[in-house]
Design a protein around this motif. Structure first.
Motif, mmCIF file in Angstrom:
data_model
loop_
_atom_site.group_PDB
_atom_site.id
_atom_site.type_symbol
_atom_site.label_atom_id
_atom_site.label_comp_id
_atom_site.label_asym_id
_atom_site.label_seq_id
_atom_site.Cartn_x
_atom_site.Cartn_y
_atom_site.Cartn_z
ATOM 1 N N ASP A 64 -4.980 -15.067 19.788
ATOM 2 C CA ASP A 64 -5.097 -13.972 18.823
ATOM 3 C C ASP A 64 -3.736 -13.395 18.450
ATOM 4 O O ASP A 64 -3.580 -12.818 17.376
ATOM 5 C CB ASP A 64 -5.978 -12.852 19.390
ATOM 6 C CG ASP A 64 -7.430 -13.293 19.539
ATOM 7 O OD1 ASP A 64 -7.872 -14.154 18.760
ATOM 8 O OD2 ASP A 64 -8.115 -12.774 20.449
ATOM 9 N N ALA A 65 -2.765 -13.531 19.333
ATOM 10 C CA ALA A 65 -1.453 -12.925 19.106
ATOM 11 C C ALA A 65 -0.719 -13.623 17.970
ATOM 12 O O ALA A 65 -0.873 -14.833 17.747
ATOM 13 C CB ALA A 65 -0.614 -12.987 20.375
ATOM 14 N N ARG A 66 0.127 -12.855 17.269
ATOM 15 C CA ARG A 66 0.998 -13.403 16.248
ATOM 16 C C ARG A 66 2.379 -13.595 16.840
ATOM 17 O O ARG A 66 2.794 -12.861 17.728
ATOM 18 C CB ARG A 66 1.062 -12.448 15.059
ATOM 19 C CG ARG A 66 1.600 -13.072 13.792
ATOM 20 C CD ARG A 66 2.052 -12.011 12.793
ATOM 21 N NE ARG A 66 3.355 -11.462 13.171
ATOM 22 C CZ ARG A 66 4.016 -10.563 12.448
ATOM 23 N NH1 ARG A 66 3.488 -10.096 11.350
ATOM 24 N NH2 ARG A 66 5.195 -10.127 12.845
ATOM 25 N N ALA A 67 3.094 -14.585 16.351
ATOM 26 C CA ALA A 67 4.439 -14.860 16.866
ATOM 27 C C ALA A 67 5.363 -13.665 16.680
ATOM 28 O O ALA A 67 5.248 -12.914 15.710
ATOM 29 C CB ALA A 67 5.022 -16.084 16.164
ATOM 30 N N MET A 68 6.294 -13.492 17.618
ATOM 31 C CA MET A 68 7.335 -12.485 17.456
ATOM 32 C C MET A 68 8.279 -12.908 16.336
ATOM 33 O O MET A 68 8.397 -14.090 16.031
ATOM 34 C CB MET A 68 8.110 -12.327 18.769
ATOM 35 C CG MET A 68 7.284 -11.791 19.918
ATOM 36 S SD MET A 68 8.296 -11.471 21.404
ATOM 37 C CE MET A 68 8.767 -13.149 21.852
ATOM 38 N N GLY A 69 8.981 -11.926 15.761
ATOM 39 C CA GLY A 69 9.932 -12.214 14.695
ATOM 40 C C GLY A 69 9.413 -11.790 13.340
ATOM 41 O O GLY A 69 8.276 -11.331 13.193
ATOM 42 N N THR A 70 10.254 -11.955 12.328
ATOM 43 C CA THR A 70 9.915 -11.582 10.956
ATOM 44 C C THR A 70 9.250 -12.752 10.250
ATOM 45 O O THR A 70 9.858 -13.826 10.107
ATOM 46 C CB THR A 70 11.180 -11.159 10.181
ATOM 47 O OG1 THR A 70 11.805 -10.077 10.860
ATOM 48 C CG2 THR A 70 10.819 -10.739 8.768
ATOM 49 N N VAL A 71 8.016 -12.552 9.837
ATOM 50 C CA VAL A 71 7.301 -13.619 9.128
ATOM 51 C C VAL A 71 8.082 -14.001 7.869
ATOM 52 O O VAL A 71 8.537 -13.142 7.110
ATOM 53 C CB VAL A 71 5.879 -13.173 8.757
ATOM 54 C CG1 VAL A 71 5.187 -14.230 7.888
ATOM 55 C CG2 VAL A 71 5.059 -12.914 10.010
ATOM 56 N N THR A 72 8.237 -15.311 7.667
ATOM 57 C CA THR A 72 9.006 -15.821 6.537
ATOM 58 C C THR A 72 8.250 -16.974 5.892
ATOM 59 O O THR A 72 7.851 -17.921 6.580
ATOM 60 C CB THR A 72 10.398 -16.283 6.996
ATOM 61 O OG1 THR A 72 11.086 -15.172 7.577
ATOM 62 C CG2 THR A 72 11.209 -16.827 5.835
ATOM 63 N N HIS A 73 8.061 -16.875 4.595
ATOM 64 C CA HIS A 73 7.397 -17.929 3.826
ATOM 65 C C HIS A 73 8.478 -18.814 3.212
ATOM 66 O O HIS A 73 9.242 -18.363 2.356
ATOM 67 C CB HIS A 73 6.510 -17.328 2.746
ATOM 68 C CG HIS A 73 5.357 -16.552 3.292
ATOM 69 N ND1 HIS A 73 4.091 -17.090 3.417
ATOM 70 C CD2 HIS A 73 5.281 -15.278 3.777
ATOM 71 C CE1 HIS A 73 3.280 -16.185 3.940
ATOM 72 N NE2 HIS A 73 3.987 -15.071 4.171
ATOM 73 N N VAL A 74 8.550 -20.051 3.670
ATOM 74 C CA VAL A 74 9.518 -21.010 3.138
ATOM 75 C C VAL A 74 8.767 -21.950 2.203
ATOM 76 O O VAL A 74 7.816 -22.622 2.609
ATOM 77 C CB VAL A 74 10.207 -21.803 4.261
ATOM 78 C CG1 VAL A 74 11.184 -22.824 3.671
ATOM 79 C CG2 VAL A 74 10.936 -20.865 5.211
ATOM 80 N N VAL A 75 9.195 -21.974 0.944
ATOM 81 C CA VAL A 75 8.551 -22.805 -0.066
ATOM 82 C C VAL A 75 9.621 -23.655 -0.739
ATOM 83 O O VAL A 75 10.825 -23.408 -0.611
ATOM 84 C CB VAL A 75 7.807 -21.948 -1.115
ATOM 85 C CG1 VAL A 75 6.766 -21.069 -0.459
ATOM 86 C CG2 VAL A 75 8.792 -21.093 -1.920
ATOM 87 N N GLY A 76 9.183 -24.657 -1.458
ATOM 88 C CA GLY A 76 10.147 -25.486 -2.178
ATOM 89 C C GLY A 76 9.497 -26.724 -2.733
ATOM 90 O O GLY A 76 8.277 -26.891 -2.685
ATOM 91 N N ARG A 77 10.336 -27.584 -3.284
ATOM 92 C CA ARG A 77 9.882 -28.861 -3.818
ATOM 93 C C ARG A 77 10.748 -29.981 -3.264
ATOM 94 O O ARG A 77 11.926 -29.789 -2.960
ATOM 95 C CB ARG A 77 9.963 -28.880 -5.347
ATOM 96 C CG ARG A 77 8.982 -27.947 -6.040
ATOM 97 C CD ARG A 77 8.985 -28.172 -7.541
ATOM 98 N NE ARG A 77 10.299 -27.906 -8.121
ATOM 99 C CZ ARG A 77 10.692 -28.368 -9.297
ATOM 100 N NH1 ARG A 77 9.907 -29.161 -10.007
ATOM 101 N NH2 ARG A 77 11.881 -28.066 -9.772
ATOM 102 N N VAL A 78 10.154 -31.154 -3.156
ATOM 103 C CA VAL A 78 10.891 -32.375 -2.848
ATOM 104 C C VAL A 78 11.069 -33.130 -4.164
ATOM 105 O O VAL A 78 10.094 -33.390 -4.881
ATOM 106 C CB VAL A 78 10.151 -33.237 -1.813
ATOM 107 C CG1 VAL A 78 10.916 -34.536 -1.562
ATOM 108 C CG2 VAL A 78 9.976 -32.465 -0.500
ATOM 109 N N LEU A 79 12.336 -33.433 -4.494
ATOM 110 C CA LEU A 79 12.688 -34.056 -5.767
ATOM 111 C C LEU A 79 13.528 -35.298 -5.527
ATOM 112 O O LEU A 79 14.183 -35.432 -4.478
ATOM 113 C CB LEU A 79 13.499 -33.077 -6.624
ATOM 114 C CG LEU A 79 12.903 -31.688 -6.868
ATOM 115 C CD1 LEU A 79 13.962 -30.772 -7.474
ATOM 116 C CD2 LEU A 79 11.693 -31.774 -7.783
ATOM 117 N N ASP A 80 13.559 -36.200 -6.521
ATOM 118 C CA ASP A 80 14.544 -37.268 -6.475
ATOM 119 C C ASP A 80 15.789 -36.808 -7.224
ATOM 120 O O ASP A 80 15.846 -35.695 -7.751
ATOM 121 C CB ASP A 80 13.978 -38.588 -7.013
ATOM 122 C CG ASP A 80 13.658 -38.561 -8.512
ATOM 123 O OD1 ASP A 80 14.127 -37.639 -9.226
ATOM 124 O OD2 ASP A 80 12.939 -39.463 -8.981
#
Length: 216
Positions: A64-80
């Motif tokens: 039930d616990a959430r991880a310690m630290g500041t939640v961070t959403h990392v998004v992006g794209r994979v491109l050629d």
């Protein structure tokens, strides 16, 4: 609400050399230079044995616990290199927890591990080359600036292992791996600005890490 990923094309599209191309998603007739590939970085000694393999590292199945630290959403794209999105690429990430410990038996640091931090995540890119992870803001540990490890496997484009760093971190100037990338344009590929993401999740941060693969 899904955050809008900032494209690397307007900011960094002119940093690469090579033939001129019409970048994916650009207006008709807009010509950009080929993109600078994301430079490889060390996998490190603590590639974790995967257990939970989803894209949310802040929650561990059965806890039930959430991880310690500041939640961070990392998004992006994979491109050629021509700016085309790479669908169905396998993207893996791993990083230490808020106490500087990796989820790996070889990490024998003195600080206790955070049992609520998954430590590893995996996802496939969508049709537009996009990916997203919910994790924590990376933290420093002795000898290293804050970073997140990435590994990408893409059909026809091989495999890339690299690391994402936080733009503006004082430790970046001393990090030997980051500074082993001598080309400024390539080094910039690894730096990501983290900004408040209140519209996504209260108290969270977000950053966009676009990954450019170089076919071998």
């Amino acid at each position: 609400m899904r955050p809008a990923a900032r494209s690397i094309l307007p900011r960094r599209g002119l940093l690469g050399g090579g033939a001129l191309i019409l970048a994916a998603g650009s207006a008709p007739g807009r010509v950009l230079a080929a993109l600078v590939p994301t430079p490889p970085q060390s996998e490190g000694p603590f590639y974790p044995p995967p257990k939970d393999i989803d894209a949310d590292l802040v929650r561990v199945t059965g806890l039930d616990a959430r991880a310690m630290g500041t939640v961070t959403h990392v998004v992006g794209r994979v491109l050629d290199r021509d700016g085309r999105p790479v669908p169905r690429a396998l993207v893996e990430i791993w990083q230490c927890d808020a106490n500087g410990r990796y989820l790996h038996p070889g990490d024998r640091g003195r600080n206790p591990r955070d049992p609520a931090f998954q430590g590893y995540g995996r996802t496939l890119t969508d049709a537009g080359g996009g990916y997203r992870f919910r994790t924590i803001r990376p933290v420093p540990y002795p000898g290293r600036a804050p970073h997140i490890h990435f590994k990408v496997e893409a059909p026809g484009l091989g495999e890339l292992t690299t690391q994402m760093y936080v733009e503006g971190e004082p430790g970046n100037a001393r990090d030997f791996l980051l500074n082993s990338v001598r080309d400024p344009a390539a080094r910039e590929r690894l730096l990501v600005e983290l900004t408040p993401a209140e519209t996504i999740e209260s108290g969270a941060l977000t950053g966009t890490f676009d990954i450019v693969l170089d076919a071998r």
